[in-house]
Design a protein around this motif. Structure first.
Motif, PDB file in Angstrom:
ATOM      1  N   ASP A 119      -1.791  -2.132 -18.795  1.00 42.80           N
ATOM      2  CA  ASP A 119      -1.788  -0.672 -18.992  1.00 42.80           C
ATOM      3  C   ASP A 119      -1.683   0.134 -17.706  1.00 42.80           C
ATOM      4  OD1 ASP A 119      -1.979  -1.131 -21.727  1.00 42.80           O
ATOM      5  OD2 ASP A 119      -4.178  -1.005 -21.718  1.00 42.80           O
ATOM      6  N   ARG A 120      -0.566  -0.029 -17.025  1.00 41.58           N
ATOM      7  CA  ARG A 120      -0.164   0.822 -15.896  1.00 41.58           C
ATOM      8  C   ARG A 120      -0.943   0.608 -14.607  1.00 41.58           C
ATOM      9  NH1 ARG A 120       4.416   1.363 -17.929  1.00 41.58           N
ATOM     10  NH2 ARG A 120       4.958   3.023 -16.496  1.00 41.58           N
ATOM     11  N   SER A 121      -1.123  -0.645 -14.240  1.00 39.47           N
ATOM     12  CA  SER A 121      -1.564  -0.923 -12.873  1.00 39.47           C
ATOM     13  C   SER A 121      -0.336  -1.337 -12.066  1.00 39.47           C
ATOM     14  CB  SER A 121      -2.648  -2.005 -12.832  1.00 39.47           C
ATOM     15  OG  SER A 121      -2.107  -3.290 -13.083  1.00 39.47           O
ATOM     16  N   CYS A 122      -0.478  -1.413 -10.759  1.00 38.40           N
ATOM     17  CA  CYS A 122       0.644  -1.690  -9.858  1.00 38.40           C
ATOM     18  C   CYS A 122       0.731  -3.176  -9.528  1.00 38.40           C
ATOM     19  CB  CYS A 122       0.463  -0.889  -8.569  1.00 38.40           C
ATOM     20  SG  CYS A 122       1.795  -1.108  -7.365  1.00 38.40           S
ATOM     21  N   LEU A 123       1.939  -3.729  -9.674  1.00 37.96           N
ATOM     22  CA  LEU A 123       2.202  -5.113  -9.268  1.00 37.96           C
ATOM     23  C   LEU A 123       3.377  -5.091  -8.301  1.00 37.96           C
ATOM     24  CD1 LEU A 123       2.210  -8.330 -11.402  1.00 37.96           C
ATOM     25  CD2 LEU A 123       4.179  -7.836  -9.946  1.00 37.96           C
ATOM     26  N   PHE A 124       3.221  -5.746  -7.161  1.00 41.34           N
ATOM     27  CA  PHE A 124       4.251  -5.755  -6.116  1.00 41.34           C
ATOM     28  C   PHE A 124       4.610  -7.182  -5.751  1.00 41.34           C
ATOM     29  CE2 PHE A 124       5.061  -5.605  -1.370  1.00 41.34           C
ATOM     30  CZ  PHE A 124       6.377  -5.174  -1.472  1.00 41.34           C
ATOM     31  N   ILE A 125       5.900  -7.500  -5.812  1.00 40.46           N
ATOM     32  CA  ILE A 125       6.393  -8.816  -5.403  1.00 40.46           C
ATOM     33  C   ILE A 125       7.161  -8.643  -4.094  1.00 40.46           C
ATOM     34  CG2 ILE A 125       7.817 -10.802  -5.990  1.00 40.46           C
ATOM     35  CD1 ILE A 125       7.309 -10.237  -8.915  1.00 40.46           C
TER      36      ILE A 125
ATOM     37  N   MET B 226       0.825  -1.208   0.000  1.00 42.22           N
ATOM     38  CA  MET B 226       0.000   0.000   0.000  1.00 42.22           C
ATOM     39  C   MET B 226       0.864   1.265   0.000  1.00 42.22           C
ATOM     40  SD  MET B 226      -3.296   0.938   2.346  1.00 42.22           S
ATOM     41  CE  MET B 226      -3.946   2.607   2.404  1.00 42.22           C
ATOM     42  N   ASN B 227       1.988   1.229   0.728  1.00 46.77           N
ATOM     43  CA  ASN B 227       2.901   2.376   0.730  1.00 46.77           C
ATOM     44  C   ASN B 227       3.360   2.693  -0.692  1.00 46.77           C
ATOM     45  OD1 ASN B 227       2.777   2.664   3.496  1.00 46.77           O
ATOM     46  ND2 ASN B 227       4.695   1.608   3.897  1.00 46.77           N
ATOM     47  N   GLY B 228       3.849   1.656  -1.384  1.00 46.05           N
ATOM     48  CA  GLY B 228       4.325   1.852  -2.743  1.00 46.05           C
ATOM     49  C   GLY B 228       3.222   2.260  -3.696  1.00 46.05           C
ATOM     50  N   PHE B 229       2.069   1.640  -3.548  1.00 42.91           N
ATOM     51  CA  PHE B 229       0.909   1.965  -4.389  1.00 42.91           C
ATOM     52  C   PHE B 229       0.567   3.450  -4.295  1.00 42.91           C
ATOM     53  CE2 PHE B 229      -3.734   2.528  -4.638  1.00 42.91           C
ATOM     54  CZ  PHE B 229      -3.993   2.045  -5.921  1.00 42.91           C
ATOM     55  N   LYS B 230       0.528   3.978  -3.079  1.00 47.23           N
ATOM     56  CA  LYS B 230       0.186   5.387  -2.884  1.00 47.23           C
ATOM     57  C   LYS B 230       1.245   6.306  -3.496  1.00 47.23           C
ATOM     58  CE  LYS B 230      -0.516   5.308   1.584  1.00 47.23           C
ATOM     59  NZ  LYS B 230      -0.880   5.799   2.941  1.00 47.23           N
ATOM     60  N   HIS B 231       2.529   5.975  -3.282  1.00 44.92           N
ATOM     61  CA  HIS B 231       3.613   6.780  -3.848  1.00 44.92           C
ATOM     62  C   HIS B 231       3.532   6.808  -5.377  1.00 44.92           C
ATOM     63  CE1 HIS B 231       5.521   7.572  -0.103  1.00 44.92           C
ATOM     64  NE2 HIS B 231       5.992   6.352   0.097  1.00 44.92           N
ATOM     65  N   LEU B 232       3.334   5.649  -5.976  1.00 44.00           N
ATOM     66  CA  LEU B 232       3.305   5.546  -7.433  1.00 44.00           C
ATOM     67  C   LEU B 232       2.088   6.243  -8.032  1.00 44.00           C
ATOM     68  CD1 LEU B 232       4.530   1.858  -7.761  1.00 44.00           C
ATOM     69  CD2 LEU B 232       5.805   3.920  -8.373  1.00 44.00           C
ATOM     70  N   LYS B 233       0.972   6.199  -7.327  1.00 48.59           N
ATOM     71  CA  LYS B 233      -0.226   6.918  -7.762  1.00 48.59           C
ATOM     72  C   LYS B 233       0.040   8.428  -7.764  1.00 48.59           C
ATOM     73  CE  LYS B 233      -4.457   5.191  -8.536  1.00 48.59           C
ATOM     74  NZ  LYS B 233      -5.332   5.692  -9.602  1.00 48.59           N
TER      75      LYS B 233
ATOM     76  N   ASP C 206      -6.732   1.715 -10.180  1.00 46.74           N
ATOM     77  CA  ASP C 206      -6.910   1.475  -8.745  1.00 46.74           C
ATOM     78  C   ASP C 206      -6.800  -0.015  -8.420  1.00 46.74           C
ATOM     79  OD1 ASP C 206      -7.259   4.108  -7.856  1.00 46.74           O
ATOM     80  OD2 ASP C 206      -9.336   4.115  -8.513  1.00 46.74           O
ATOM     81  N   LEU C 207      -5.995  -0.721  -9.207  1.00 48.03           N
ATOM     82  CA  LEU C 207      -5.781  -2.152  -8.987  1.00 48.03           C
ATOM     83  C   LEU C 207      -4.390  -2.386  -8.422  1.00 48.03           C
ATOM     84  CD1 LEU C 207      -7.274  -3.553 -12.317  1.00 48.03           C
ATOM     85  CD2 LEU C 207      -8.342  -3.620 -10.049  1.00 48.03           C
ATOM     86  N   LEU C 208      -4.316  -3.222  -7.406  1.00 47.17           N
ATOM     87  CA  LEU C 208      -3.047  -3.563  -6.776  1.00 47.17           C
ATOM     88  C   LEU C 208      -2.887  -5.077  -6.783  1.00 47.17           C
ATOM     89  CD1 LEU C 208      -0.515  -2.994  -5.070  1.00 47.17           C
ATOM     90  CD2 LEU C 208      -2.007  -2.867  -3.053  1.00 47.17           C
ATOM     91  N   THR C 209      -1.885  -5.555  -7.529  1.00 46.08           N
ATOM     92  CA  THR C 209      -1.568  -6.986  -7.547  1.00 46.08           C
ATOM     93  C   THR C 209      -0.437  -7.232  -6.561  1.00 46.08           C
ATOM     94  OG1 THR C 209      -2.208  -7.160  -9.876  1.00 46.08           O
ATOM     95  CG2 THR C 209      -0.848  -8.930  -8.982  1.00 46.08           C
TER      96      THR C 209
ATOM     97  N   ILE D 232      -6.274  -6.844  -5.966  1.00 46.84           N
ATOM     98  CA  ILE D 232      -7.174  -6.097  -5.086  1.00 46.84           C
ATOM     99  C   ILE D 232      -7.654  -4.833  -5.791  1.00 46.84           C
ATOM    100  CG2 ILE D 232      -7.401  -4.939  -2.848  1.00 46.84           C
ATOM    101  CD1 ILE D 232      -4.964  -6.648  -1.914  1.00 46.84           C
ATOM    102  N   ASP D 233      -8.961  -4.651  -5.817  1.00 48.31           N
ATOM    103  CA  ASP D 233      -9.547  -3.401  -6.298  1.00 48.31           C
ATOM    104  C   ASP D 233      -9.538  -2.429  -5.119  1.00 48.31           C
ATOM    105  OD1 ASP D 233     -11.267  -1.286  -7.010  1.00 48.31           O
ATOM    106  OD2 ASP D 233     -12.407  -2.567  -8.362  1.00 48.31           O
ATOM    107  N   MET D 234      -8.639  -1.450  -5.161  1.00 46.63           N
ATOM    108  CA  MET D 234      -8.487  -0.543  -4.033  1.00 46.63           C
ATOM    109  C   MET D 234      -9.644   0.444  -3.935  1.00 46.63           C
ATOM    110  SD  MET D 234      -5.758  -1.556  -2.503  1.00 46.63           S
ATOM    111  CE  MET D 234      -5.135  -0.213  -1.487  1.00 46.63           C
ATOM    112  N   ALA D 235     -10.368   0.648  -5.024  1.00 45.39           N
ATOM    113  CA  ALA D 235     -11.520   1.563  -5.005  1.00 45.39           C
ATOM    114  C   ALA D 235     -12.690   0.944  -4.255  1.00 45.39           C
ATOM    115  CB  ALA D 235     -11.929   1.935  -6.426  1.00 45.39           C
ATOM    116  N   THR D 236     -12.951  -0.333  -4.510  1.00 43.18           N
ATOM    117  CA  THR D 236     -14.063  -1.015  -3.848  1.00 43.18           C
ATOM    118  C   THR D 236     -13.606  -1.830  -2.643  1.00 43.18           C
ATOM    119  OG1 THR D 236     -13.856  -2.968  -5.276  1.00 43.18           O
ATOM    120  CG2 THR D 236     -15.302  -1.198  -6.030  1.00 43.18           C
ATOM    121  N   GLN D 237     -12.257  -1.900  -2.444  1.00 51.57           N
ATOM    122  CA  GLN D 237     -11.658  -2.622  -1.312  1.00 51.57           C
ATOM    123  C   GLN D 237     -12.097  -4.091  -1.279  1.00 51.57           C
ATOM    124  OE1 GLN D 237     -12.558  -0.109   2.104  1.00 51.57           O
ATOM    125  NE2 GLN D 237     -10.822   1.203   1.633  1.00 51.57           N
ATOM    126  N   THR D 238     -11.911  -4.737  -2.433  1.00 49.97           N
ATOM    127  CA  THR D 238     -12.247  -6.161  -2.534  1.00 49.97           C
ATOM    128  C   THR D 238     -11.145  -6.913  -3.283  1.00 49.97           C
ATOM    129  OG1 THR D 238     -13.509  -5.688  -4.559  1.00 49.97           O
ATOM    130  CG2 THR D 238     -14.754  -5.847  -2.520  1.00 49.97           C
TER     131      THR D 238
END
Length: 233
Positions: free
Chosen positions: A212-218, A63-70, A78-81, A97-103
């Motif tokens: 097309d530019r969603s976030c993926l974190f390993i 989530m930290n990285g997702f917010k920074h990159l956004k 608003d998708l986080l893998t 995870i759909d961060m907009a709907t939190q699911t």
């Protein structure tokens, strides 16, 4: 008059030196506490909607990285893998995870590189021909048709950690060795050449969703990565 002026100067000096550090520290502590509270709130909300979730330590960094990159405009969706390579390859350790709907939209198996480990991934590299997975944050790219069929290019966003992903050909693709039947036969999931390979029956719908530019974190709690990553902290 000179005495009064000198006394006033001393009073002002000690007033500033005694109060400024305390006042300066307060916003930092407050900001940190607020960020942690926000992460915990989002985590618990997603968890309430979902059967499984990545561990909290993993999700916090994601989530930290997702917010920074956004904020930087490096990701658009608003998708986080999240892929948690601290877990056994026999478990479903990838979440979308759909961060907009939190699911959680997907939770599935994912392979690591053959030189990263057997059942568990323990070694990681950004080097060409290493056949190891690379940790960190990626932006998803474009879809193309390759030797594994429809595949998704990835751009590593962390210099020295995963920045060679595109030149290495690290992509999301389907693999027949990513399946429950393979696990039953070999007692572990199959391994890739460094790509986060997915089950064949899910790959097309997954890559069409996250392209097309969603976030993926390993993720892996290896000390070298944790100390090197500015995005995860």
């Amino acid at each position: 008059m000179g005495y009064n002026f000198f006394t006033s100067v001393l009073f002002l000096f000690f007033s500033f030196t005694s109060t400024t550090p305390k006042n300066a520290a307060t916003p930092v502590v407050t900001t940190t506490n607020n960020a942690l509270a926000e992460t915990e709130s989002v985590y618990n909300m997603i968890k309430a909607h979902s059967a499984t979730m990545p561990g909290f330590a993993c999700f916090t960094k994601a989530m930290n990285g997702f917010k920074h990159l956004k904020e930087q405009g490096k990701i658009k969706k608003d998708l986080l893998t999240v892929i948690d390579f601290s877990q056994s390859s026999n478990t479903k350790r990838l979440w979308i995870i759909d961060m907009a709907t939190q699911t959680v939209l997907y939770n599935t198996l994912v392979a690591h590189g053959r030189n990263s480990g057997d059942e568990f991934a323990t070694a990681f590299s950004n080097d060409n021909s290493s056949n190891q997975s690379s940790l960190g944050f990626y932006a998803t790219g474009e879809i193309y048709n390759g030797k594994h069929g429809q595949s998704l290019r990835l751009d590593g966003l962390e210099k020295g950690i995963n920045s060679n992903a595109r030149s290495r050909g690290v992509v999301v693709h389907a693999a027949d060795y990513v399946s429950e039947s393979f696990i039953k036969m070999h007692h572990r999931l199959g391994r890739s050449q460094g790509c986060p390979a997915l089950p064949g029956n899910l790959t097309k719908e997954v890559i069409n969703l996250i392209k097309d530019r969603s976030c993926l974190f390993i993720y892996h709690p290896t000390e070298k990565y944790v100390k090197s990553s500015a995005l995860a902290s």
